[in-house]
Design an enzyme around this catalytic site. Structure first.
Site, PDB file in Angstrom:
ATOM      1  N   SER A   1       4.251   3.253   7.985  1.00 29.67           N
ATOM      2  CA  SER A   1       3.735   1.291   7.207  1.00 29.67           C
ATOM      3  C   SER A   1       4.967   0.922   6.279  1.00 29.67           C
ATOM      4  O   SER A   1       6.017   2.347   5.972  1.00 29.67           O
ATOM      5  CB  SER A   1       2.748   2.024   6.397  1.00 29.67           C
ATOM      6  OG  SER A   1       1.505   2.280   6.882  1.00 29.67           O
TER       7      SER A   1
ATOM      8  N   ASP B   1       0.172  -8.075   1.742  1.00 29.78           N
ATOM      9  CA  ASP B   1       0.305  -6.361   1.585  1.00 29.78           C
ATOM     10  C   ASP B   1       2.062  -6.192   1.647  1.00 29.78           C
ATOM     11  O   ASP B   1       2.635  -5.867   3.157  1.00 29.78           O
ATOM     12  CB  ASP B   1      -0.192  -5.830   2.592  1.00 29.78           C
ATOM     13  CG  ASP B   1      -0.025  -4.558   2.997  1.00 29.78           C
ATOM     14  OD1 ASP B   1       0.480  -3.520   1.596  1.00 29.78           O
ATOM     15  OD2 ASP B   1       0.021  -3.183   3.795  1.00 29.78           O
TER      16      ASP B   1
ATOM     17  N   HIS C   1       0.708  -1.201  -0.158  1.00 30.07           N
ATOM     18  CA  HIS C   1       0.273   0.177   0.066  1.00 30.07           C
ATOM     19  C   HIS C   1       0.642   1.483  -0.202  1.00 30.07           C
ATOM     20  O   HIS C   1       0.138   2.478   0.333  1.00 30.07           O
ATOM     21  CB  HIS C   1      -1.247  -0.244   0.872  1.00 30.07           C
ATOM     22  CG  HIS C   1      -0.697   0.811   2.787  1.00 30.07           C
ATOM     23  ND1 HIS C   1       0.036  -0.823   3.825  1.00 30.07           N
ATOM     24  CD2 HIS C   1      -0.599   2.038   3.215  1.00 30.07           C
ATOM     25  CE1 HIS C   1       0.579  -0.116   4.590  1.00 30.07           C
ATOM     26  NE2 HIS C   1       0.313   1.136   4.367  1.00 30.07           N
TER      27      HIS C   1
END
Length: 407
Positions: free
Chosen positions: A352, A258, A208
């Site tokens: 992230s 992911d 992402h």
């Protein structure tokens, strides 16, 4: 430093001289019943670049030579970078075969002569491949002695510099987590995600983090600490991205798969840039009940300010059953995910793609999770969710073409 290596004979010690035109290697005569051993420079540690090594041997008429190597040389298409050549006739000016990759290399000459050559590219940033440990046996006329087993190899990945905000964390020591990387926007140098160095020119991050950008929009900072200066230490390297590989089954709605790989352009490395280990030896472990460490420059609270200096936080790893129960009203948890939970501690926005590492019994740090998602940050009762790296080891190895040591 000059690399001068020789053939070592198991029965009688002979005086050897370097083969002409070589930086390393050796030449000599073997008698019936003798076995010789030779290795790539620095074995069992990764070999350097710029090598031109040649080994030449002769044996009595009517004999041949058998080569047997524990072999680990950087694998590329047609062995374009690093190559090990050996001649069936014992004369590389007449014929040759070339090899790279990992495994057990066996080769036998059809004459009583041996001629081999090892060449590596320069510059080279080989952290993963240790080269080779070879025995050369006279196979006709007598039963040669068996070569010793190659010495144990120490994994050099995942070595942390000693030192003792992500939410609830603290500022890490300078270059304490040497595999941490910052993913930045080229237009304004904004740090948008983290990433983890797993080999010289390969990073792992979250899918992402890269799906909404073009490759040309991004670059990577290695050896970074204070992200707001971009050059607070001489170790910092700002590197362009050569290739982005996003998992083909990534689902932005469920956050399944992911994970993404970033291949970097070349850069000048240093001791403060160092890859983490992959948990190849622990691929069947859930890690539940152990403690991991997350690092990053993300927000220190939900929608709060980010951190200028790299932060670290220790987080207990929980079972997927517990995680699924706690997040039942928010998200589905699958076996491709791993979760942590501690009151008042969590990864957050900007973290992230960064690492969740676990210290193995051998003392090496393993990448077990990639920061993926959560409900806000450090919300009571809500675990943080990471991509479970052990589920993607074949995918990582298949896409990078690398082999990774077991620590």
């Amino acid at each position: 430093m000059a690399w001068v290596w020789s053939l070592f004979l198991s029965v009688t010690t002979l005086g050897l001289v370097s083969a002409q035109g070589s930086f390393c290697g050796g030449q000599g005569n073997l008698k019936i019943g003798q076995t010789a051993y030779f290795t790539s420079p620095q074995y069992p540690y990764p070999y350097p670049g710029g090598l031109a090594c040649r080994w030449i041997a002769n044996t009595p008429p009517g004999t041949t030579l058998a080569l047997n190597c524990a072999f680990d040389v950087d694998a590329t298409d047609n062995c374009k970078r690093d190559q090990f050549y050996v001649s069936p006739s014992g004369d590389l000016t007449k014929d040759w075969k070339y090899f790279c990759g990992t495994g057990n290399l066996k080769f036998e000459t059809n004459t009583n002569k041996f001629d081999a050559y090892f060449a590596t590219t320069w510059p080279s940033f080989n952290y993963q491949h240790k080269g080779f440990f070879c025995s050369l046996k006279v196979v006709s006329g007598t039963t040669p002695t068996e070569p010793p087993a190659p010495p144990p190899v120490e994994c050099k990945c995942g070595k942390k510099v000693n030192g003792h905000r992500i939410v609830g964390g603290q500022v890490s020591n300078l270059h304490e987590w040497r595999w941490q990387a910052a993913l930045r926007l080229r237009k304004d140098n904004l740090q948008v995600c983290g990433a983890t160095l797993i080999a010289d020119q390969w990073l792992v991050t979250a899918a992402h983090c890269v799906t909404i950008f073009k490759k040309s929009d991004l670059y990577v900072s290695l050896g970074e600490h204070d992200k707001n200066t971009g050059s607070d230490t001489t170790a910092t390297r700002h590197v362009d991205i050569r290739r982005v590989i996003i998992h083909s089954q990534y689902d932005s709605k469920t956050n399944e798969h992911d994970i993404a790989l970033l291949e970097l352009d070349s850069y000048t490395s240093n001791s403060n840039i160092h890859p983490v280990c992959l948990p190849t030896k622990h691929k069947d472990s859930t890690f539940a009940g152990t403690t991991g460490t997350a690092t990053g420059w993300g927000s220190t609270s939900w929608n709060g300010p980010d951190s200028s200096h790299l932060q670290e936080v220790e987080l207990p790893i929980i079972t997927n059953n517990k995680c699924s129960s706690d997040l039942d009203d928010y998200a589905g948890i699958t076996g491709n995910m791993i979760c942590t939970y501690a009151v008042g501690k969590d990864a957050c926005q900007g973290d992230s793609g960064g690492p969740l590492v676990w210290k193995s019994p051998s003392g090496h740090y393993m990448l077990v999770g990639i920061v993926s998602f959560g409900y806000r940050c450090a919300e009571t009762g809500y675990p943080g969710v990471y991509t479970r790296v052990t589920k993607y080891l074949p995918w990582i190895q298949g896409n990078t073409g690398l082999s990774f040591c077991e620590a």
